[in-house]
Every structure is written in C-alpha cells, then in structure tokens.
Design a protein around this motif. Structure first.
Motif, PDB file in Angstrom:
ATOM      1  N   GLU A 332      39.704  44.452  -5.040  1.00  0.00           N
ATOM      2  CA  GLU A 332      38.172  44.379  -4.526  1.00  0.00           C
ATOM      3  C   GLU A 332      38.479  45.161  -3.087  1.00  0.00           C
ATOM      4  OE1 GLU A 332      35.519  40.897  -2.176  1.00  0.00           O
ATOM      5  OE2 GLU A 332      35.148  40.548  -4.779  1.00  0.00           O
ATOM      6  N   HIS A 333      39.424  44.963  -2.334  1.00  0.00           N
ATOM      7  CA  HIS A 333      39.479  46.043  -0.972  1.00  0.00           C
ATOM      8  C   HIS A 333      39.607  47.048  -2.095  1.00  0.00           C
ATOM      9  CE1 HIS A 333      41.525  41.982   1.709  1.00  0.00           C
ATOM     10  NE2 HIS A 333      39.924  41.823   1.076  1.00  0.00           N
ATOM     11  N   ALA A 334      40.610  47.268  -3.154  1.00  0.00           N
ATOM     12  CA  ALA A 334      40.590  48.405  -3.225  1.00  0.00           C
ATOM     13  C   ALA A 334      39.211  49.656  -3.941  1.00  0.00           C
ATOM     14  CB  ALA A 334      41.756  48.702  -4.780  1.00  0.00           C
ATOM     15  N   GLY A 335      38.368  48.227  -4.615  1.00  0.00           N
ATOM     16  CA  GLY A 335      37.260  49.341  -4.998  1.00  0.00           C
ATOM     17  C   GLY A 335      36.264  49.438  -3.952  1.00  0.00           C
ATOM     18  N   ALA A 336      36.369  48.948  -2.930  1.00  0.00           N
ATOM     19  CA  ALA A 336      35.709  49.133  -1.890  1.00  0.00           C
ATOM     20  C   ALA A 336      35.972  50.700  -1.290  1.00  0.00           C
ATOM     21  CB  ALA A 336      35.486  48.167  -0.383  1.00  0.00           C
ATOM     22  N   ILE A 337      37.241  50.834  -1.035  1.00  0.00           N
ATOM     23  CA  ILE A 337      37.328  51.852  -0.239  1.00  0.00           C
ATOM     24  C   ILE A 337      37.760  53.437  -1.101  1.00  0.00           C
ATOM     25  CG2 ILE A 337      39.684  53.365   0.415  1.00  0.00           C
ATOM     26  CD1 ILE A 337      40.810  50.605   0.837  1.00  0.00           C
ATOM     27  N   ILE A 338      37.853  53.253  -2.615  1.00  0.00           N
ATOM     28  CA  ILE A 338      37.452  53.761  -3.597  1.00  0.00           C
ATOM     29  C   ILE A 338      35.772  54.106  -3.960  1.00  0.00           C
ATOM     30  CG2 ILE A 338      36.863  55.377  -6.049  1.00  0.00           C
ATOM     31  CD1 ILE A 338      39.255  53.251  -6.489  1.00  0.00           C
ATOM     32  N   PHE A 339      35.239  53.500  -3.237  1.00  0.00           N
ATOM     33  CA  PHE A 339      33.654  53.527  -2.933  1.00  0.00           C
ATOM     34  C   PHE A 339      33.095  54.298  -2.397  1.00  0.00           C
ATOM     35  CE2 PHE A 339      32.282  50.671  -6.982  1.00  0.00           C
ATOM     36  CZ  PHE A 339      31.318  51.719  -7.595  1.00  0.00           C
ATOM     37  N   SER A 348      30.166  50.038  -0.349  1.00  0.00           N
ATOM     38  CA  SER A 348      32.245  49.394   0.288  1.00  0.00           C
ATOM     39  C   SER A 348      31.373  48.183   1.338  1.00  0.00           C
ATOM     40  CB  SER A 348      31.905  50.469   1.170  1.00  0.00           C
ATOM     41  OG  SER A 348      32.288  51.617  -0.171  1.00  0.00           O
ATOM     42  N   LEU A 349      29.897  48.426   1.870  1.00  0.00           N
ATOM     43  CA  LEU A 349      29.670  47.237   3.081  1.00  0.00           C
ATOM     44  C   LEU A 349      29.253  46.120   2.174  1.00  0.00           C
ATOM     45  CD1 LEU A 349      29.635  50.103   4.971  1.00  0.00           C
ATOM     46  CD2 LEU A 349      27.250  48.824   6.418  1.00  0.00           C
ATOM     47  N   GLY A 350      28.593  45.847   1.388  1.00  0.00           N
ATOM     48  CA  GLY A 350      28.447  44.556   0.480  1.00  0.00           C
ATOM     49  C   GLY A 350      29.629  43.847   0.230  1.00  0.00           C
ATOM     50  N   VAL A 351      30.675  44.903  -0.195  1.00  0.00           N
ATOM     51  CA  VAL A 351      31.608  44.090  -0.362  1.00  0.00           C
ATOM     52  C   VAL A 351      32.686  43.392   0.657  1.00  0.00           C
ATOM     53  CG1 VAL A 351      34.159  44.239  -1.312  1.00  0.00           C
ATOM     54  CG2 VAL A 351      32.519  45.494  -2.652  1.00  0.00           C
ATOM     55  N   ALA A 352      32.222  44.244   1.532  1.00  0.00           N
ATOM     56  CA  ALA A 352      33.037  43.317   2.907  1.00  0.00           C
ATOM     57  C   ALA A 352      32.399  43.019   3.891  1.00  0.00           C
ATOM     58  CB  ALA A 352      33.364  45.259   3.965  1.00  0.00           C
ATOM     59  N   LEU A 353      30.977  43.227   3.691  1.00  0.00           N
ATOM     60  CA  LEU A 353      30.487  41.362   4.506  1.00  0.00           C
ATOM     61  C   LEU A 353      29.758  40.585   4.037  1.00  0.00           C
ATOM     62  CD1 LEU A 353      28.095  44.313   6.440  1.00  0.00           C
ATOM     63  CD2 LEU A 353      29.556  43.591   7.132  1.00  0.00           C
ATOM     64  N   GLY A 354      29.632  41.578   2.423  1.00  0.00           N
ATOM     65  CA  GLY A 354      29.369  40.700   1.282  1.00  0.00           C
ATOM     66  C   GLY A 354      30.092  38.673   1.283  1.00  0.00           C
ATOM     67  N   SER A 355      31.307  39.471   1.063  1.00  0.00           N
ATOM     68  CA  SER A 355      32.296  38.378   0.918  1.00  0.00           C
ATOM     69  C   SER A 355      32.173  37.578   2.172  1.00  0.00           C
ATOM     70  CB  SER A 355      34.016  39.099   0.820  1.00  0.00           C
ATOM     71  OG  SER A 355      33.912  39.927  -0.385  1.00  0.00           O
ATOM     72  N   ALA A 356      32.967  37.870   3.317  1.00  0.00           N
ATOM     73  CA  ALA A 356      32.978  36.856   4.671  1.00  0.00           C
ATOM     74  C   ALA A 356      32.087  37.150   5.101  1.00  0.00           C
ATOM     75  CB  ALA A 356      33.126  38.812   6.166  1.00  0.00           C
ATOM     76  N   THR A 357      30.404  36.487   4.575  1.00  0.00           N
ATOM     77  CA  THR A 357      29.784  36.176   3.990  1.00  0.00           C
ATOM     78  C   THR A 357      29.952  34.654   3.384  1.00  0.00           C
ATOM     79  OG1 THR A 357      27.586  37.738   5.494  1.00  0.00           O
ATOM     80  CG2 THR A 357      26.861  35.711   4.596  1.00  0.00           C
ATOM     81  N   GLN A 358      30.571  34.897   2.167  1.00  0.00           N
ATOM     82  CA  GLN A 358      30.127  33.951   1.605  1.00  0.00           C
ATOM     83  C   GLN A 358      31.316  33.022   2.352  1.00  0.00           C
ATOM     84  OE1 GLN A 358      32.641  34.033  -3.233  1.00  0.00           O
ATOM     85  NE2 GLN A 358      29.813  35.108  -3.213  1.00  0.00           N
ATOM     86  N   ILE A 359      32.666  33.382   2.555  1.00  0.00           N
ATOM     87  CA  ILE A 359      33.630  32.349   3.111  1.00  0.00           C
ATOM     88  C   ILE A 359      32.896  31.758   4.178  1.00  0.00           C
ATOM     89  CG2 ILE A 359      35.864  32.114   3.794  1.00  0.00           C
ATOM     90  CD1 ILE A 359      36.464  34.675   2.360  1.00  0.00           C
TER      91      ILE A 359
END
Length: 451
Positions: A332-339, A348-359
């Motif tokens: 997931e991290h690699a995908g965010a960097i590629i985008f 990229s923000l959706g990956v990072a912030l969305g995962s942090a919020t879900q946890i």
C-alpha cells in the motif's frame, strides 16, 4: 468466446455478462477507495490463453483463478515465505526466523485481500464494496491486534496499532509528498482539502479519547487507584469512537461520497484497470482462505516477537511500532508513492489518512470492546511517550496539510519526524510490561504499556 467470460458463466451459472456489467457500472458509479487504487498498481496482467486450452472445465477454472490471485501481483515472489514460516514452526527452527518469515508472508497477503474485496465489490455494488474496504482495508493490523488481545499481550497490541497510525501519517504521507515534489518540481501540486479536513477531525477526536485516560491517571491524587475508572472511561470512549466511525462511513458512502471518490482522470486507464477478472464465489472463497492464512501468520508474529526482540537485540516497542507496519503495509505504501510521482496527491492522501483514520477510529476501539467481552483489561491509556508521539504527529500533519498545496520540503519534514520517533523508540528501552508475568500467574494484565 472470451475465456474470461467463460469462467464467469461456469462459476456463477447463466449469463454473467450482464451481471458483471451491472456490477462494474455500479462500482464505477460509487467509490473506488484510494487503498484500492494504490494496490491496483501492483497487479500484473495475466494471459487467459495459457489455461484456456485445458480439457477439464473445473481444472481450467481453478488454474485461471490461481493465475489471477497468486501470480497476478508483483509481490508473488514473497509467497514462498508462507510455507517456509509454517515449516520453520513445524521443525522448530529459530523463533526469530519464524517471526521474520511470517512478517514477509503477510506483505503479499495484505495486498491480495484488497484485490479480492475489490473483485467482490463489482458484484455487490458500491455500498457493500465500501463497507468491505472500511472493515478489511487494514485486515492484517486488525488480526494481529486481535491475536495479541487473545494472548493478553496488551503492549504488543497497543504498539502495533500506534505504529500503523504513525507509519501512515509520517512515513507514507511524507514519502509521497517528498517523491511527488521531486518528480514534479515545475508543477504546482494541489489536493482537495475537504477529505484531509474530515480525516484530521476524526484523528483529533481519537487523540482526545486517548489523552483522557492518560490525563485522568496523572491527575489522580497520590495513592488513589484509578485502574477501574480508567478502564470504564476507555470503554465509554471506545463506543463513542465506533459511533463516530459509523458516521464517517455514512458520510463517505452516502451523503458526501463525491469528496472521497478517487477515480482516475484518465478514462482509458480507468477502463483498463476497473474490470472484474474472477467470479464472485471464487473471490469470496479466496478471501476466506487468505484471511485464515493471515490469522495463522499473525499468531506466529505475536507468539515470536519477544524471541525476535531478544535474538536481534531490538526492543519489542521498536519492532512493533516501526518494523511491523513498514513490512506489513509495504504494498500500500509503494502504491501511494507511485501515485504521488504521477501528481495524483488526492489518492496518496486518501491512502495515508484513510488508513490512519480506520485504525484510530475502528481498530483501536474495536479491540477495547472485544477485550471488554473477553474480560481483558484493554484500555486507551497508551502511556506518556506513546500518546505524546501520536499527538505531535497529528498536529504536524494537520499543519502540513492546511493550505491545500504540496512541495518536497513538507515531505522531508514528515520523514524526519518519523525518523526521530523511530530513533526514540530504538534507544529508549522500555521495561518489559507485566502482561506475560500476569498471564502465567493467572492474573489480569496491567492497563498501561510501560511500567
């Protein structure tokens, strides 16, 4: 006749072309989350002609699904770590080897779970698909946490969940902003602040619920036992956090879905990627099977983390907070960097912030409630150092994202913040918690992380 269409009809019965088209249209008109978009970059196209010439339909269908699920990812090279971890446990190899192999095996499994939930969403529609992503988006972290809870290793549970939040907010987001800024020096990088504001508000709410038990412990008069009151406050706060998360899901999937819609701008690329490749029941069966394997490897990770810590000379806190989130979420991290390289910072923000919020708003309070049911004293008191790290992280990220623009300097700051926190937990040898001792004596585990 196309082989893919043949596999759909064989598996589900009848004419599945219309159902698949309806499912695709429904999913495309709904939300394709940033996590799905991120993991899709690691998919590999398979050639159905390789198995279409086989004589037996059942064998042809199984091999086609195997080709899509197991070999259809660029992380397939890590799948051998799964049987190696099982063999290492069976033949009583070093427990640190079991830990390392299990951690490597979890990496492709986490990416494949996201792929399978996306496949199911083509047939169930955007609402059920969104709910699947809202609950399975961080399945690996949640399963590890639940096994740690079952074994009464409260310190491992808290460390791993805290580490996932810090990793997403600082390492993933920071790396994305840094790489995106360097790759687009001559372009102005902008993103929609609405999604970031919603996630920041929820993260601040979660931080408040974490700080209240800690502050009440420090505010108590000397000699006054407040363990029970702290536990009750944590359980009440956990319920409120779950209510807030349910409201967030409704906000995301129904009332304000346009804010979280992470569709690609390139219609041809979107059309190429958004296509169901396996049937509903195959995806469901593979999802159940991979979840069971994740559960097995998670049990290995939780059971051998102390042995790995002793063998490598690294504290349990550093392994749980730094190493496990980095390896477990590498796809997931690699995908965010590629985008971010492609100047698509909203994803990229959706990956990072969305995962942090879900946890923060789902996994953590869920563990509190499940511990309540299991009569395990799981609370929200993450102790001073851990809570302060979380608070400063959320504040730094909130200030970083406040203007809706990005450049590589913001990424450097976030990455250096993560490095400083990692160095802190590396040199700070936190005393071993009393969880294991209490379990052996038949007592309830302690409520805090550190002594």
């Amino acid at each position: 006749m196309e082989p893919a269409g043949e596999f759909y009809r064989m598996e589900n019965g009848g004419d599945q072309s219309k159902k698949a088209a309806m499912g695709k249209e429904s999913w495309n008109n709904g939300i394709r989350t940033a996590q799905n978009m991120s993991n899709s970059l690691l998919h590999k196209k398979s050639d159905p002609l390789l198995v279409s010439k086989l004589r037996f339909q059942m064998l042809r269908q199984f091999l086609a699904n195997l080709q899509e699920v197991i070999l259809g990812t660029k992380l397939a090279v890590l799948f051998p770590a799964i049987p190696l971890a099982i063999a290492a446990d069976f033949y009583n190899f070093g427990r640190h080897w079991i830990f390392a192999l299990s951690l490597l095996g979890l990496t492709p499994l986490a990416e494949r779970v996201s792929f399978l939930t996306e496949q199911i969403a083509y047939y169930t529609g955007p609402t059920v698909g969104g709910l699947l992503n809202a609950t399975c988006g961080n399945a690996t972290e949640l399963i590890i946490a639940l096994f740690a809870l079952y074994r009464s290793k409260i310190h491992v549970l808290k460390y791993s969940l805290l580490g996932s939040i810090l990793s997403n907010l600082l390492l993933v987001l920071g790396s994305s902003l840094l790489c995106g800024g360097l790759a687009n020096l001559k372009k102005e990088q902008r993103y929609d602040r609405k999604q970031a504001d919603v996630n920041s508000s929820l993260l601040l709410l979660g931080l408040l619920c974490h700080m209240l038990p800690l502050m009440s412990r420090y505010a108590a008069a000397p000699g006054v036992l407040i363990a029970d009151s702290t536990l009750q406050l944590s359980r009440a706060s956990g319920i409120l956090m779950l209510v807030a998360y349910i409201g967030y899901i409704i906000f995301q999937l129904k009332t304000h879905r346009q804010i979280f819609d992470s569709r690609q701008e390139d219609e041809e690329e979107e059309e190429e990627e958004e296509k169901a490749v396996i049937g509903f029941w195959s995806a469901f069966s593979w999802l159940v099977g991979m979840t069971l394997i994740i559960a097995l490897l998670s049990e290995y990770v939780v059971g051998t983390i102390e042995a790995a810590s002793e063998s490598w000379g690294i504290s349990v806190s550093f392994i749980s907070i730094i190493l496990i989130p980095i390896v477990g979420n590498a796809a997931e991290h690699a995908g965010a960097i590629i985008f971010a390289f492609k100047n698509k910072l909203d994803i990229s923000l959706g990956v990072a912030l969305g995962s942090a919020t879900q946890i923060s708003m789902f996994a953590v309070p869920l563990c509190v409630v499940v511990g309540w049911i299991m009569r395990v004293r799981m609370d929200l008191d993450f102790s001073l150092l851990e809570t302060a790290s979380l608070a400063l992280t959320i504040l730094v990220v909130a200030f970083t994202l406040q203007d809706g623009t990005s450049h590589y300097m913001k990424g450097i700051v976030l990455c250096l913040c993560y490095t400083a926190i990692a160095a802190c937990f590396f040199v700070h040898k936190i005393p071993a918690p009393l969880d294991q001792t209490n379990v052996k004596l038949g007592l309830k585990p302690s409520t805090g992380i550190s002594a």
